[in-house]
Write an enzyme that holds these catalytic residues in place. Structure first.
Site, PDB file in Angstrom:
ATOM      1  N   CYS A   1       0.819  -1.212   0.000  1.00 16.55           N
ATOM      2  CA  CYS A   1       0.000   0.000   0.000  1.00 16.55           C
ATOM      3  C   CYS A   1       0.858   1.270   0.000  1.00 16.55           C
ATOM      4  O   CYS A   1       1.436   1.596  -1.033  1.00 16.55           O
ATOM      5  CB  CYS A   1      -1.005  -0.047   1.144  1.00 16.55           C
TER       6      CYS A   1
ATOM      7  N   HIS B   1      -3.033  -5.331   1.688  1.00 15.82           N
ATOM      8  CA  HIS B   1      -2.324  -5.565   2.956  1.00 15.82           C
ATOM      9  C   HIS B   1      -2.342  -7.030   3.386  1.00 15.82           C
ATOM     10  O   HIS B   1      -3.133  -7.384   4.272  1.00 15.82           O
ATOM     11  CB  HIS B   1      -3.000  -4.762   4.076  1.00 15.82           C
TER      12      HIS B   1
ATOM     13  N   GLU C   1      -0.438  -8.388   5.316  1.00 19.02           N
ATOM     14  CA  GLU C   1      -0.001  -8.459   6.724  1.00 19.02           C
ATOM     15  C   GLU C   1      -1.175  -8.455   7.697  1.00 19.02           C
ATOM     16  O   GLU C   1      -0.992  -8.821   8.853  1.00 19.02           O
ATOM     17  CB  GLU C   1       0.979  -7.313   7.038  1.00 19.02           C
TER      18      GLU C   1
HETATM   19  N1  GLN Z   1      -3.457   6.325   1.088  1.00 24.67           N
HETATM   20  C1  GLN Z   1      -2.246   5.995   1.772  1.00 24.67           C
HETATM   21  C2  GLN Z   1      -1.054   6.758   1.207  1.00 24.67           C
HETATM   22  O1  GLN Z   1      -1.210   7.575   0.376  1.00 24.67           O
HETATM   23  C3  GLN Z   1      -1.958   4.513   1.712  1.00 24.67           C
HETATM   24  C4  GLN Z   1      -2.966   3.769   2.539  1.00 24.67           C
HETATM   25  C5  GLN Z   1      -2.439   2.529   3.172  1.00 24.67           C
HETATM   26  O2  GLN Z   1      -1.233   2.276   3.254  1.00 24.67           O
HETATM   27  N2  GLN Z   1      -3.355   1.761   3.686  1.00 24.67           N
HETATM   28  O3  GLN Z   1       0.041   6.521   1.601  1.00 24.67           O
END
Ligand code: GLN
Length: 195
Positions: A81, A177, A179
């Site tokens: 992410c 994710h 994890e």
């Molecule tokens: N929107 C977040 C960002 O811009 C990422 C979201 C996440 O890691 N769950 O970093």
């Protein structure tokens, strides 16, 4: 053979979940907050969290250039992410100047921040993932998607038609994710690539 030492960038985000997942996947997992810790790891996980905050803290902790240098040098890395966003060569919708997410140039791709967020903030979906036996339950939280990949980048999974898992050599990134689920196959894929 001894287990690889995998660092988890621990400036912000869901560090603890990655440490646990990596240990279950057979790695020695340590937190990375200092250049000396970064220098000691065989590979690095960049967790989920907020890519703009992590970028700011990378600068504050004098880690931005050392991390770019290790990635340029071929250090294996896995980003989930926010970590996927940071591993990109180019970030779309990176945030306001001065507080924007900064690309680390690990994987030749353009990643759009909060791409799904405009439609639906968070969602879960079972998706096919190349190289894994059976679908992965993918949790997306204000997730990015990949808008462009370079010729050396393999797309491993898609959601809503967009690449959400990619690999370039020993660098791996997912928009979701793994994890936070009990499924350790993605972490194992990364840890096994370090052997
Ligand atoms: N929107 C977040 C960002 O811009 C990422 C979201 C996440 O890691 N769950 O970093």
């Amino acid at each position: 053979m001894s287990s690889p030492t995998v660092g988890v960038l621990a400036l912000q985000g869901d560090t603890r979940e990655h440490l646990a997942a990596l240990r279950e996947a057979g790695a020695d997992a340590i937190t990375v907050r200092r250049p000396a810790e970064l220098a000691a790891v065989d590979g690095l996980v960049i967790p989920g969290g907020e890519s703009t905050t992590m970028s700011h803290l990378l600068r504050e902790f004098d880690l931005l250039e050392p991390l770019r240098a290790r990635l340029a040098d071929g250090m294996p890395a896995y980003g989930s992410c926010a970590g996927m966003i940071l591993l990109a060569t180019e970030i779309a919708d990176a945030g306001v100047p001065g507080r924007a997410a900064l690309p680390l140039h690990g994987i030749d791709m353009t990643v759009r921040r909060n791409a799904f967020g405009r439609q639906v903030d968070s969602f879960e979906e079972d998706i096919e993932f190349t190289g894994l036996d059976g679908p992965v339950h993918a949790v997306f939280i204000r997730a990015p998607w990949v808008e462009r990949v370079g010729p050396d980048v393999e797309v491993l999974a898609r959601a809503a038609g967009h690449p959400v898992a990619v690999r370039q050599g020993r660098m791996l990134a997912t928009a979701f994710h793994p994890e936070v689920t009990g499924d350790r196959r993605v972490h194992k894929l990364f840890v096994n690539s370090l052997a």
